[in-house]
Design an enzyme around this catalytic site. Structure first.
Site, PDB file in Angstrom:
ATOM      1  N   ASP A  19      36.018  30.409 -11.472  1.00 53.52           N
ATOM      2  CA  ASP A  19      36.389  31.275 -12.583  1.00 53.52           C
ATOM      3  C   ASP A  19      35.273  31.245 -13.617  1.00 53.52           C
ATOM      4  OD1 ASP A  19      38.708  31.473 -11.163  1.00 53.52           O
ATOM      5  OD2 ASP A  19      40.024  30.679 -12.730  1.00 53.52           O
TER       6      ASP A  19
ATOM      7  N   ASP B 295      50.329  39.365  -8.530  1.00 52.32           N
ATOM      8  CA  ASP B 295      50.555  38.261  -9.464  1.00 52.32           C
ATOM      9  C   ASP B 295      51.953  38.425 -10.047  1.00 52.32           C
ATOM     10  OD1 ASP B 295      47.838  37.833  -8.986  1.00 52.32           O
ATOM     11  OD2 ASP B 295      47.258  39.036 -10.724  1.00 52.32           O
TER      12      ASP B 295
END
Length: 234
Positions: A8, A128
């Site tokens: 990330d 998600d």
């Protein structure tokens, strides 16, 4: 099952967030390329690179992602802020495939065009969710769309690659929620990557047993609770 470390990126650094919140950030490295090469050396099957700045609409890490894709030989999937056809095309100049979340739910015409242009293997639909309801826009908006209904629609439209993230468990190291994962995996022959909650090596086995095609290793990997080699041997 594919073992896929997450990298990330925020401000050019490797970070992890808790439940996607930028204010709750831990920095793990100032050298993302070195991190990528380490995971490759350890035997990772693929890298999952997330541009958090692009996700949150505060810039991007395009150059750094290109540096990573140039440095490694394993496949890379790029995620974060890919909300237009042009951005997807640019990402695929370096990455092997892209992860689409917000665009997939907000612009079906663009999604259809991307599918026709690149094929289903290049596109990972990011589903998600919080308690079975789809989240978009960097997990800031609850769409109210049912996860299972969404999956059925995408499978029916010809998509085969999915990333399932339990937002409540992301970065929390509380273990994965495998009931929903198992239900989604049993729906079709699609490839489902599990993300969120991996804490100990046994969690990797749990998601594999639930039917996951791949598993994302995030905070537990960076905290030394799980290793790439250990996950492979589970």
């Amino acid at each position: 099952m594919k073992v896929i470390p997450a990298i990330d990126l925020m401000d050019g650094q490797v970070v992890r967030l808790r439940r996607g919140k930028a204010k709750d950030k831990t920095v793990y490295s100032d050298d993302p390329v070195k991190v990528a090469l380490t995971w490759e050396k350890d035997g990772a099957d693929m890298l999952h690179i997330v541009d958090l700045d692009a996700t949150l609409g505060r810039g991007n890490n395009i150059d750094m992602i290109r540096n990573i894709t140039d440095a490694v030989s394993i496949p890379v999937e790029a995620a974060g802020g890919l909300r237009s056809i042009d951005l997807v095309a640019g990402a695929l100049e370096g990455a092997d495939r892209v992860v689409l979340g917000t665009l997939a739910f907000r612009d079906r015409d663009a999604l259809r065009e991307i599918l026709e242009s690149y094929g289903s293997k290049k596109i990972v639909i990011s589903v998600d969710h919080v308690k079975g309801k789809i989240m978009v826009d960097g997990w800031r908006e609850n769409t109210g769309i049912n996860l299972v209904d969404a999956m059925q629609g995408f499978v029916g439209a010809g998509f085969t690659e999915f990333l399932l993230t339990d937002v409540d468990r992301d970065g929390m190291m509380q273990g994965p929620e495998t009931d929903t994962l198992g239900k989604v995996c049993r729906m079709s022959d699609s490839h489902v990557i599990a993300s969120g909650g991996i804490t100990v090596p046994g969690d990797v086995k749990s998601v594999r047993d639930a039917g996951a095609w791949g598993v994302i290793l995030g905070k537990a990997l960076y905290e030394g609770k799980v290793s790439v080699k250990g996950a492979i041997s589970c």
